[in-house]
Design a protein around this motif. Structure first.
Motif, PDB file in Angstrom:
ATOM      1  N   ASP A 195       1.008  -1.145   0.026  1.00 23.68           N
ATOM      2  CA  ASP A 195       0.043   0.113   0.090  1.00 23.68           C
ATOM      3  C   ASP A 195       0.931   1.182  -0.175  1.00 23.68           C
ATOM      4  O   ASP A 195       2.082   1.154  -0.127  1.00 23.68           O
ATOM      5  CB  ASP A 195      -1.120   0.147   1.364  1.00 23.68           C
ATOM      6  CG  ASP A 195      -0.318   0.160   2.624  1.00 23.68           C
ATOM      7  OD1 ASP A 195       0.980   0.192   2.450  1.00 23.68           O
ATOM      8  OD2 ASP A 195      -0.925  -0.492   3.452  1.00 23.68           O
ATOM      9  N   TYR A 256      -3.258  -3.836  -8.682  1.00 20.27           N
ATOM     10  CA  TYR A 256      -3.042  -3.827  -7.205  1.00 20.27           C
ATOM     11  C   TYR A 256      -4.140  -4.349  -6.341  1.00 20.27           C
ATOM     12  O   TYR A 256      -3.887  -4.621  -5.138  1.00 20.27           O
ATOM     13  CB  TYR A 256      -2.917  -2.098  -6.995  1.00 20.27           C
ATOM     14  CG  TYR A 256      -2.914  -1.877  -5.772  1.00 20.27           C
ATOM     15  CD1 TYR A 256      -1.682  -1.886  -5.136  1.00 20.27           C
ATOM     16  CD2 TYR A 256      -4.174  -1.315  -4.886  1.00 20.27           C
ATOM     17  CE1 TYR A 256      -1.555  -1.314  -3.583  1.00 20.27           C
ATOM     18  CE2 TYR A 256      -3.856  -0.854  -3.680  1.00 20.27           C
ATOM     19  CZ  TYR A 256      -2.848  -0.867  -3.201  1.00 20.27           C
ATOM     20  OH  TYR A 256      -2.766  -0.456  -1.601  1.00 20.27           O
ATOM     21  N   ARG A 259      -3.604  -7.329  -3.664  1.00 23.15           N
ATOM     22  CA  ARG A 259      -3.204  -7.221  -2.250  1.00 23.15           C
ATOM     23  C   ARG A 259      -4.233  -7.710  -1.127  1.00 23.15           C
ATOM     24  O   ARG A 259      -3.802  -7.750  -0.081  1.00 23.15           O
ATOM     25  CB  ARG A 259      -2.363  -5.729  -1.949  1.00 23.15           C
ATOM     26  CG  ARG A 259      -1.416  -5.469  -1.128  1.00 23.15           C
ATOM     27  CD  ARG A 259      -1.235  -4.180  -0.575  1.00 23.15           C
ATOM     28  NE  ARG A 259      -2.341  -3.380  -0.229  1.00 23.15           N
ATOM     29  CZ  ARG A 259      -2.568  -3.465   1.360  1.00 23.15           C
ATOM     30  NH1 ARG A 259      -1.817  -4.167   1.895  1.00 23.15           N
ATOM     31  NH2 ARG A 259      -3.908  -2.925   1.696  1.00 23.15           N
TER      32      ARG A 259
END
Length: 310
Positions: A195, A256, A259
């Motif tokens: 992050d 992304y 995650r």
């Protein structure tokens, strides 16, 4: 224009995954007579340990699985050895507590079929103080102590490959180099996804040193860095891509959203114990590593394979 709706997924390997989930609750405990239960001589003049690290890890694993204190754990292991007909010495509760502080714990993990896609995350584990509900309802004592658990998970196998434990005053970004050091140097790393807290020069430089691509969203109003290192160059490209495409599209194109699997894995760790029994930091590290070793065993039994439902 039609409204947006979330993508629905279906499990492709439901039969094998259902069998693996049933094995999670299967109680099968056996002891290999060839297991090095007793410790080998250290060659030092001090008192020699009687039990190996593997024996201590077995006892601590049973302690975590059945959520028992040290004394009950020793009695349970003693009864198992007696039922198996094995004449092995069982460590007492003080030996377990003392060896837990210096235990060299082995965390089993499997390697994927290709380069490693590492997912980074961190969570807090309560070490001292009342629970959340009690503190909110009755106030609870002011002293509340937390430990931070930093994890690096393989996206393909969903197993934890790197672990770090720190106090609550240590940030997330300083632990990334330590997590990457736990990955063998000969292991090829394709991407490292984290992050925005990991958007620092050191993190980008360490990732670039492993010849991996950093999937880290830049902070709001982020400015380009001086392109003096490979990590800074890669980060500047990500900043320009976010400004040109938008953060939502950049996250979709880079993947992304993967995650979130690390966040789900941290929830599994918390389910095995939301608090720590140990009061010493060294023992707390081992107390957090044992559930991770157990989770990797669970994950190795089988994971779901999903695809978008057409």
């Amino acid at each position: 224009m039609s409204s947006w709706s979330p993508t629905k997924y279906k499990t492709k390997n439901w039969r094998s995954y259902n069998t693996a989930r049933r094995q999670h609750g299967s109680l099968s405990i056996w002891f290999d007579p060839a297991m090095p239960w007793h410790a080998a001589p250290t060659g030092k003049r001090s008192r020699q340990p009687e039990l190996s690290d593997a024996a201590i890890q077995v006892c601590l694993t049973i302690k975590v699985l059945f959520d028992m204190p040290f004394r009950q754990t020793t009695g349970f292991v003693e009864s198992l050895l007696r039922l198996a007909g094995i004449d092995w010495k069982v460590p007492n509760f003080s030996t377990l507590c003392r060896r837990q502080k210096t235990l060299n714990l082995a965390i089993p993990s499997r390697s994927g079929s290709g380069p490693l896609h590492l997912l980074i995350g961190a969570t807090g584990i309560k070490a001292e103080g009342e629970g959340e509900w009690n503190a909110r309802k009755h106030g609870g004592p002011k002293k509340r102590l937390w430990r931070k658990l930093h994890l690096g998970m393989d996206e393909e196998t969903l197993e934890i490959r790197a672990v770090g434990v720190t106090t609550s005053n240590v940030g997330d970004a300083p632990m990334l180099p330590d997590l990457l050091e736990q990955i063998p140097p000969d292991q090829e790393i394709a991407t490292v996804t984290a992050d925005g807290a990991y958007d620092t020069r050191r993190c980008h430089n360490v990732i670039a040193a492993r010849e991996a691509a950093a999937i880290i969203p830049s902070r709001k109003n982020a400015q380009p860095w001086r392109p003096t290192t490979e990590g800074a160059v890669a980060r500047n490209e990500a900043v320009r891509a976010c400004k040109y495409l938008g953060r939502a599209l950049w996250r979709k194109l880079t993947g992304y959203h993967r995650r979130s699997r690390a966040e789900a894995k941290m929830n599994c760790v918390e389910r095995l114990g939301q608090g720590l029994m140990a009061r010493d930091f060294g023992r707390q590290v081992a107390e957090l590593q044992v559930p991770i070793a157990v989770l990797n065993r669970y994950t190795a039994l089988g994971i779901p394979v999903t695809e978008p439902a057409g």
